[in-house]
Design an enzyme around this catalytic site. Structure first.
Site, PDB file in Angstrom:
ATOM      1  N   SER A  80       0.845  -1.202   0.000  1.00 15.02           N
ATOM      2  CA  SER A  80       0.000   0.000   0.000  1.00 15.02           C
ATOM      3  C   SER A  80       0.875   1.245   0.000  1.00 15.02           C
ATOM      4  O   SER A  80       2.089   1.187   0.216  1.00 15.02           O
ATOM      5  CB  SER A  80      -0.911   0.015   1.239  1.00 15.02           C
ATOM      6  OG  SER A  80      -0.164   0.345   2.403  1.00 15.02           O
ATOM      7  N   SER A  83       0.848   3.868   2.111  1.00 19.06           N
ATOM      8  CA  SER A  83       0.817   4.650   3.350  1.00 19.06           C
ATOM      9  C   SER A  83       2.171   5.212   3.755  1.00 19.06           C
ATOM     10  O   SER A  83       2.244   6.112   4.581  1.00 19.06           O
ATOM     11  CB  SER A  83       0.258   3.795   4.496  1.00 19.06           C
ATOM     12  OG  SER A  83       1.177   2.777   4.860  1.00 19.06           O
ATOM     13  N   LYS A 132       5.308   1.212   9.515  1.00 20.00           N
ATOM     14  CA  LYS A 132       5.109   2.651   9.732  1.00 20.00           C
ATOM     15  C   LYS A 132       6.386   3.224  10.342  1.00 20.00           C
ATOM     16  O   LYS A 132       7.323   2.501  10.679  1.00 20.00           O
ATOM     17  CB  LYS A 132       3.938   2.913  10.690  1.00 20.00           C
ATOM     18  CG  LYS A 132       2.612   2.270  10.307  1.00 20.00           C
ATOM     19  CD  LYS A 132       1.956   2.908   9.112  1.00 20.00           C
ATOM     20  CE  LYS A 132       0.629   2.210   8.787  1.00 20.00           C
ATOM     21  NZ  LYS A 132       0.024   2.732   7.536  1.00 20.00           N
ATOM     22  N   SER A 181      -3.050   7.133   5.660  1.00 20.05           N
ATOM     23  CA  SER A 181      -2.391   6.114   6.469  1.00 20.05           C
ATOM     24  C   SER A 181      -3.258   5.731   7.650  1.00 20.05           C
ATOM     25  O   SER A 181      -3.656   6.591   8.440  1.00 20.05           O
ATOM     26  CB  SER A 181      -1.033   6.628   6.964  1.00 20.05           C
ATOM     27  OG  SER A 181      -0.436   5.690   7.838  1.00 20.05           O
TER      28      SER A 181
END
Length: 246
Positions: free
Chosen positions: A38, A40, A101, A191
């Site tokens: 993804s 994010s 992250k 996100s």
């Protein structure tokens, strides 16, 4: 001849078993590959990046092992991440899912976002505009604003924002509990991260899998899949290969 043939099969089986054990050992204590599905973490990580995560960076927990067997709790040789690390972790509400992250908040920190500006322990984090960034999201290209953000301690990284008035650009103040960290994506307006308490929330340090180290392969999925070797010359992002994750 029958004994020799039987012995040959046995040796082959042993070789496969040993190779499998070595691979599991490396994956458990040293490095594990992950891919980015993804956007994010744009612009730091792109969809189609493949990277290695160091398993020893934060010590070892049950999640260091394949399938996360419940053999022990806590961490062995555990270390708290540094602010700014890009880390892979098991989603607290569903440990079968891996997320990646940037670690923004450490135990005891107060984290808030006001008008798109990150606040750590009551101080606004320095954010300098760089220019326009075209974020590719599957079949579309979304113009965003790119900034250079400097975290307390001096770690510098790039982030992107569509605007400073999106749903996650103005939040409550979060106090990070002991034994937890707070993580956010570099693509701040797209996100699902610790700002969404019902989705990710605070991340137990036990759930950390490892720190992202470097990209070993990267391919533009709009041009080809990784297995379409004949399309690599145009699809592989050659400039990203073997680049460090910062």
């Amino acid at each position: 001849m029958a004994k020799k043939k039987s012995g040959g099969w046995l040796e082959s089986a042993k070789t496969i078993l040993y190779a499998g054990l070595i691979a599991i050992g490396i994956r458990t204590i040293a490095f594990e590959p992950f891919n980015i599905p993804s956007g994010s973490m744009i612009p730091t990580l792109l969809v189609g990046d493949y990277l290695f995560v160091s398993k020893f960076s934060y010590g070892y927990s049950r999640y260091s092992m394949p399938f996360g067997p419940n053999l022990f709790s806590g961490r062995i040789l555990g270390r708290v991440p540094e602010r700014g690390d890009v880390a892979v972790f098991k989603l607290p509400r569903d440990p079968s899912q891996d997320y990646i992250k940037r670690i923004i908040g450490l135990p005891g920190d107060r984290i808030q976002v006001r008008g798109g500006i990150l606040q750590i322990n009551g101080q606004a984090v320095k954010r300098e505009p760089i220019g326009t960034y075209l974020a590719e999201d599957r079949e579309s290209r979304i113009p965003t604003r790119e900034y250079k953000e400097t975290l307390p301690g001096g770690r510098v990284h790039d982030i992107i924002e569509q605007s400073d008035d999106m749903p996650l650009d103005n939040t409550q103040e979060y106090r990070v509990p002991d034994g937890h960290v707070f993580a956010m994506g570099d693509n701040r307006d797209n996100s699902l991260d610790s700002r969404v308490q019902s989705g990710v929330g605070f991340i137990p340090i036990e759930n950390l899998v490892g720190r992202a180290e470097f990209i070993f392969f990267s391919i533009d999925g709009n041009r080809a899949s990784w297995w379409e070797i004949w399309a690599w010359p145009m699809a592989v992002r050659w400039d990203r290969l073997f680049s460090a994750v910062r």
